[in-house]
Write an enzyme that holds these catalytic residues in place. Structure first.
Site, PDB file in Angstrom:
ATOM      1  N   SER A 150       0.838  -1.200   0.000  1.00  0.00           N
ATOM      2  CA  SER A 150       0.000   0.000   0.000  1.00  0.00           C
ATOM      3  C   SER A 150       0.869   1.243   0.000  1.00  0.00           C
ATOM      4  O   SER A 150       2.011   1.225   0.478  1.00  0.00           O
ATOM      5  CB  SER A 150      -0.896   0.006   1.247  1.00  0.00           C
ATOM      6  OG  SER A 150      -1.528   1.255   1.428  1.00  0.00           O
TER       7      SER A 150
ATOM      8  N   TYR B 118      -2.636  -1.231  10.242  1.00  0.00           N
ATOM      9  CA  TYR B 118      -2.689  -1.600   8.824  1.00  0.00           C
ATOM     10  C   TYR B 118      -1.430  -1.145   8.097  1.00  0.00           C
ATOM     11  O   TYR B 118      -0.793  -1.923   7.370  1.00  0.00           O
ATOM     12  CB  TYR B 118      -3.929  -0.977   8.191  1.00  0.00           C
ATOM     13  CG  TYR B 118      -4.016  -1.106   6.689  1.00  0.00           C
ATOM     14  CD1 TYR B 118      -4.507  -2.265   6.104  1.00  0.00           C
ATOM     15  CD2 TYR B 118      -3.637  -0.056   5.863  1.00  0.00           C
ATOM     16  CE1 TYR B 118      -4.602  -2.390   4.718  1.00  0.00           C
ATOM     17  CE2 TYR B 118      -3.722  -0.166   4.482  1.00  0.00           C
ATOM     18  CZ  TYR B 118      -4.208  -1.328   3.916  1.00  0.00           C
ATOM     19  OH  TYR B 118      -4.296  -1.434   2.549  1.00  0.00           O
TER      20      TYR B 118
END
Length: 282
Positions: A174, A187
């Protein structure tokens, strides 16, 4: 504005693609050219979002695809139909990638069905918002790490018994691995771990002729978004990037295709950045 969409939320984890308005764009935008002809692939989180778009694009390029998903049966069935509409085989494998035994079984089922394994795409993920680090419970921390990084280890461990020279592993990390995110701390931490895992495995497997690369998407319109964020933030999701809009799954899938096929034969340990123009360190 282009980035706007109706305010919406989902109270189900994982989110469901068929309940999103508008639904994400997943269909490939160009004709195939046989770049994965005769190949087989496993895609975790393949029922929706980036996973679905990648499954359908891989099929268009000639691959049979095993779609690993948790419990989103309707979304998974639509993905299966889309893969088969491209003339390829699709295998749905339902289960929890947090469990090593399931990951081992999923790989075995795919190999039994297709006779071999050429490509592993680690994509399944979990995220929850927390404004304060102290609000992240032990249970949330465990679920995020077990889904986002343990599962990548488990799937890769199982796949290595079958991958041969010329095979490829593509890990979905990400933009938050590079820039951080103040409300997605756990995350973002797992995504940083995925980036390091990708580079380490690339070095580990280079002599075996197995390439390992990653893709680090920015804000992409997937079920993650209405499942994670308040409705008013969903309506303007993606407006913060230079392109001032969220990306679509079919704008990310070509990056995974590139890394999975021989076009990227001189790439290993690298990460591509379909993120709408956010400048990050490589």
């Amino acid at each position: 504005m282009e980035n706007q969409r109706p305010p919406q939320m989902q109270d189900r984890d994982p989110g469901l693609e068929h309940e999103m308005r508008p639904e994400p764009d997943y269909q490939p935008r160009f004709p195939g050219s046989g770049r994965l002809a005769g190949k087989t692939a496993i895609i975790t989180g393949g029922d929706s979002g980036i996973g679905r778009a990648t499954a359908v694009l891989f099929a268009r390029e000639g691959a049979d695809v095993a779609i690993v998903y948790l419990d989103e049966d309707r979304d998974a069935e639509e993905t299966r139909k889309a893969v088969e509409a491209e003339g390829r085989k699709a295998l749905l494998i339902r289960g929890n990638v947090r469990e090593k035994a399931f990951c081992t079984s999923a790989v075995s089922r795919a190999v039994e069905e297709f006779g071999k394994l050429d490509i592993l795409v680690n994509n399944a993920a979990h995220q929850e918002i927390a404004e304060d680090l102290r609000d992240i419970s032990e249970e949330q921390l465990a679920k995020t790490f077990e889904t986002n990084i343990y599962a990548y280890f488990f799937m890769t461990q199982a796949a290595l018994d079958h991958l041969e020279m010329g095979s490829a592993i593509v890990n979905v990390t990400s933009v938050n691995s590079y820039k951080g995110n103040d409300t997605l701390i756990d995350y973002s931490s797992t995504k940083g771990a995925i980036t390091a895992f990708t580079r380490s495995m690339a070095s580990n497997l280079v002599e075996k002729g197995i390439r390992v690369n990653g893709v680090a998407p920015g804000p992409i319109w997937t079920p993650f978004i209405p499942m994670s964020f308040p409705a008013e933030k969903v309506a303007e999701f993606g407006a913060q990037v230079p392109m001032a809009r969220a990306g679509q799954p079919n704008e990310v899938a070509p990056a995974l295709l590139f890394l999975a096929c021989e076009d990227s034969s001189y790439f290993t340990g690298q990460v591509l950045h379909p993120n709408g123009g956010t400048i990050v360190g490589a």
